[in-house]
Design a protein around this motif. Structure first.
Motif, PDB file in Angstrom:
ATOM      1  N   PHE A  19       0.807  -1.221   0.000  1.00  0.00           N
ATOM      2  CA  PHE A  19       0.000   0.000   0.000  1.00  0.00           C
ATOM      3  C   PHE A  19       0.843   1.277   0.000  1.00  0.00           C
ATOM      4  O   PHE A  19       0.310   2.367   0.144  1.00  0.00           O
ATOM      5  CB  PHE A  19      -0.961   0.007   1.197  1.00  0.00           C
ATOM      6  CG  PHE A  19      -0.335  -0.427   2.494  1.00  0.00           C
ATOM      7  CD1 PHE A  19       0.347   0.473   3.292  1.00  0.00           C
ATOM      8  CD2 PHE A  19      -0.427  -1.749   2.896  1.00  0.00           C
ATOM      9  CE1 PHE A  19       0.920   0.085   4.482  1.00  0.00           C
ATOM     10  CE2 PHE A  19       0.155  -2.155   4.107  1.00  0.00           C
ATOM     11  CZ  PHE A  19       0.832  -1.240   4.894  1.00  0.00           C
ATOM     12  N   GLY A  20       2.173   1.153  -0.178  1.00  0.00           N
ATOM     13  CA  GLY A  20       2.977   2.369  -0.269  1.00  0.00           C
ATOM     14  C   GLY A  20       4.423   2.140   0.107  1.00  0.00           C
ATOM     15  O   GLY A  20       4.933   1.003   0.091  1.00  0.00           O
ATOM     16  N   LYS A  37      -0.537   5.957  -3.814  1.00  0.00           N
ATOM     17  CA  LYS A  37      -0.994   6.923  -4.817  1.00  0.00           C
ATOM     18  C   LYS A  37      -0.079   8.135  -4.934  1.00  0.00           C
ATOM     19  O   LYS A  37      -0.175   8.889  -5.908  1.00  0.00           O
ATOM     20  CB  LYS A  37      -2.417   7.382  -4.497  1.00  0.00           C
ATOM     21  CG  LYS A  37      -2.581   8.122  -3.174  1.00  0.00           C
ATOM     22  CD  LYS A  37      -4.050   8.469  -2.942  1.00  0.00           C
ATOM     23  CE  LYS A  37      -4.264   9.129  -1.588  1.00  0.00           C
ATOM     24  NZ  LYS A  37      -5.691   9.469  -1.358  1.00  0.00           N
ATOM     25  N   TYR A  38       0.814   8.338  -3.958  1.00  0.00           N
ATOM     26  CA  TYR A  38       1.733   9.475  -4.004  1.00  0.00           C
ATOM     27  C   TYR A  38       3.134   9.077  -4.477  1.00  0.00           C
ATOM     28  O   TYR A  38       4.015   9.931  -4.572  1.00  0.00           O
ATOM     29  CB  TYR A  38       1.852  10.127  -2.624  1.00  0.00           C
ATOM     30  CG  TYR A  38       0.542  10.626  -2.071  1.00  0.00           C
ATOM     31  CD1 TYR A  38      -0.319  11.395  -2.843  1.00  0.00           C
ATOM     32  CD2 TYR A  38       0.155  10.305  -0.764  1.00  0.00           C
ATOM     33  CE1 TYR A  38      -1.529  11.834  -2.332  1.00  0.00           C
ATOM     34  CE2 TYR A  38      -1.057  10.755  -0.254  1.00  0.00           C
ATOM     35  CZ  TYR A  38      -1.898  11.513  -1.039  1.00  0.00           C
ATOM     36  OH  TYR A  38      -3.089  11.948  -0.539  1.00  0.00           O
ATOM     37  N   VAL A  49      13.927  11.445  -1.000  1.00  0.00           N
ATOM     38  CA  VAL A  49      12.802  12.082  -1.689  1.00  0.00           C
ATOM     39  C   VAL A  49      12.329  13.283  -0.879  1.00  0.00           C
ATOM     40  O   VAL A  49      12.390  13.275   0.352  1.00  0.00           O
ATOM     41  CB  VAL A  49      11.634  11.093  -1.903  1.00  0.00           C
ATOM     42  CG1 VAL A  49      12.010  10.008  -2.909  1.00  0.00           C
ATOM     43  CG2 VAL A  49      11.202  10.439  -0.580  1.00  0.00           C
ATOM     44  N   ASP A  50      11.861  14.320  -1.571  1.00  0.00           N
ATOM     45  CA  ASP A  50      11.280  15.486  -0.911  1.00  0.00           C
ATOM     46  C   ASP A  50       9.779  15.272  -0.779  1.00  0.00           C
ATOM     47  O   ASP A  50       9.072  15.137  -1.791  1.00  0.00           O
ATOM     48  CB  ASP A  50      11.567  16.753  -1.716  1.00  0.00           C
ATOM     49  CG  ASP A  50      13.045  17.122  -1.698  1.00  0.00           C
ATOM     50  OD1 ASP A  50      13.719  16.819  -0.695  1.00  0.00           O
ATOM     51  OD2 ASP A  50      13.527  17.709  -2.695  1.00  0.00           O
ATOM     52  N   VAL A  51       9.291  15.250   0.450  1.00  0.00           N
ATOM     53  CA  VAL A  51       7.881  14.977   0.712  1.00  0.00           C
ATOM     54  C   VAL A  51       7.349  15.943   1.762  1.00  0.00           C
ATOM     55  O   VAL A  51       8.099  16.452   2.596  1.00  0.00           O
ATOM     56  CB  VAL A  51       7.655  13.525   1.186  1.00  0.00           C
ATOM     57  CG1 VAL A  51       7.954  12.539   0.063  1.00  0.00           C
ATOM     58  CG2 VAL A  51       8.505  13.202   2.413  1.00  0.00           C
ATOM     59  N   PHE A  52       6.050  16.176   1.716  1.00  0.00           N
ATOM     60  CA  PHE A  52       5.369  16.975   2.727  1.00  0.00           C
ATOM     61  C   PHE A  52       4.779  16.028   3.753  1.00  0.00           C
ATOM     62  O   PHE A  52       4.130  15.034   3.400  1.00  0.00           O
ATOM     63  CB  PHE A  52       4.274  17.825   2.090  1.00  0.00           C
ATOM     64  CG  PHE A  52       3.551  18.717   3.053  1.00  0.00           C
ATOM     65  CD1 PHE A  52       4.155  19.857   3.550  1.00  0.00           C
ATOM     66  CD2 PHE A  52       2.262  18.421   3.471  1.00  0.00           C
ATOM     67  CE1 PHE A  52       3.495  20.683   4.445  1.00  0.00           C
ATOM     68  CE2 PHE A  52       1.584  19.240   4.355  1.00  0.00           C
ATOM     69  CZ  PHE A  52       2.202  20.377   4.845  1.00  0.00           C
ATOM     70  N   ALA A  63       3.254  10.901   4.514  1.00  0.00           N
ATOM     71  CA  ALA A  63       4.069  11.710   3.609  1.00  0.00           C
ATOM     72  C   ALA A  63       3.403  11.739   2.240  1.00  0.00           C
ATOM     73  O   ALA A  63       2.781  10.769   1.818  1.00  0.00           O
ATOM     74  CB  ALA A  63       5.474  11.131   3.499  1.00  0.00           C
ATOM     75  N   THR A  64       3.546  12.849   1.545  1.00  0.00           N
ATOM     76  CA  THR A  64       2.953  12.980   0.221  1.00  0.00           C
ATOM     77  C   THR A  64       3.886  13.768  -0.687  1.00  0.00           C
ATOM     78  O   THR A  64       4.623  14.645  -0.221  1.00  0.00           O
ATOM     79  CB  THR A  64       1.577  13.683   0.281  1.00  0.00           C
ATOM     80  OG1 THR A  64       1.073  13.854  -1.055  1.00  0.00           O
ATOM     81  CG2 THR A  64       1.685  15.056   0.943  1.00  0.00           C
ATOM     82  N   THR A  65       3.820  13.458  -1.965  1.00  0.00           N
ATOM     83  CA  THR A  65       4.559  14.237  -2.960  1.00  0.00           C
ATOM     84  C   THR A  65       3.723  15.404  -3.464  1.00  0.00           C
ATOM     85  O   THR A  65       4.195  16.189  -4.274  1.00  0.00           O
ATOM     86  CB  THR A  65       4.980  13.347  -4.138  1.00  0.00           C
ATOM     87  OG1 THR A  65       3.846  12.598  -4.610  1.00  0.00           O
ATOM     88  CG2 THR A  65       6.075  12.376  -3.727  1.00  0.00           C
TER      89      THR A  65
END
Length: 209
Positions: A19-20, A37-38, A49-52, A63-65
């Motif tokens: 799932f991720g 999905k991100y 990786v740069d993530v929020f 975390a999300t892109t």
């Protein structure tokens, strides 16, 4: 150092699940889920990786892109997407909307309208929320600027005299109508130059030296 909530973080991909991906700061045991999905197809274990980083609906760190329109510690013009029994939910560019609780609304917000808000982490809940009560987050001391010093400004409100602005994300300021040399709109960010400091700050936008 742990990942910062409400900020863009450079994190390392630790492991993959159906799932991720789990990411965290290098050389620590920290793991934060980045839902599938991100993720991007070429991401590999060990990559940076740069993530929020923010809270999901169950208050877990995720975390999300995706790129938010503003982060914790910033002011921004956002649209009230819908109103619920707990407050107004603002569109800030992420799948999960940003809550402005009723207690943090200067006037009762209306769906579809735009408001300047400040984004912060609530000390009690540790959730990212926003407030329209801007004075709480600005310094009320007289700033120590030099004449013609360059500053960053956010246009917040039109008045009879000109535009009220936030200077350097910290002080109230004013641009008078006769000091404006380009079109400005509420919510825009500009470079300005200090004209004078009185009880507040006078700024010209822009002042070519």
């Amino acid at each position: 150092m742990a990942a910062q909530l409400g900020k863009i973080n450079t994190l390392q991909i630790k492991r993959s699940v159906d799932f991720g991906l789990y990411v965290g700061t290098p050389d620590t045991d920290e793991e934060i889920l980045m839902p599938r999905k991100y993720t991007v197809r070429d991401m590999q274990i060990g990559d940076l990786v740069d993530v929020f980083v923010y809270n999901d609906s169950e208050d877990r760190l995720v975390a999300t892109t995706e790129q938010p329109k503003a982060m914790v510690g910033e002011f921004a013009l956002l649209r009230a997407k819908n109103i619920s029994k707990v407050g107004a939910f603002m569109d800030w560019g992420l799948t999960k909307d940003l809550l402005v609780p009723f207690r943090e609304q200067k006037v009762r917000m209306i769906e579809g309208r735009w408001y300047i808000v400040y984004i912060y982490v609530d000390d009690n809940t540790q959730r990212i929320v926003a407030s329209a009560k801007l004075d709480k987050f600005l310094d009320n001391t007289i700033p120590q600027f030099k004449n013609f010093e360059e500053v960053d400004i956010l246009i917040t409100q039109r008045t009879d005299l000109g535009y009220k602005v936030i200077v350097n994300n910290l002080f109230w300021g004013m641009i008078y109508h006769n000091q404006i040399f380009e079109d400005v709109n509420i919510g825009e960010k500009h470079k300005g130059y200090i004209k004078s400091v009185r009880n507040g700050t006078d700024v010209k936008v822009p002042l070519y030296r």
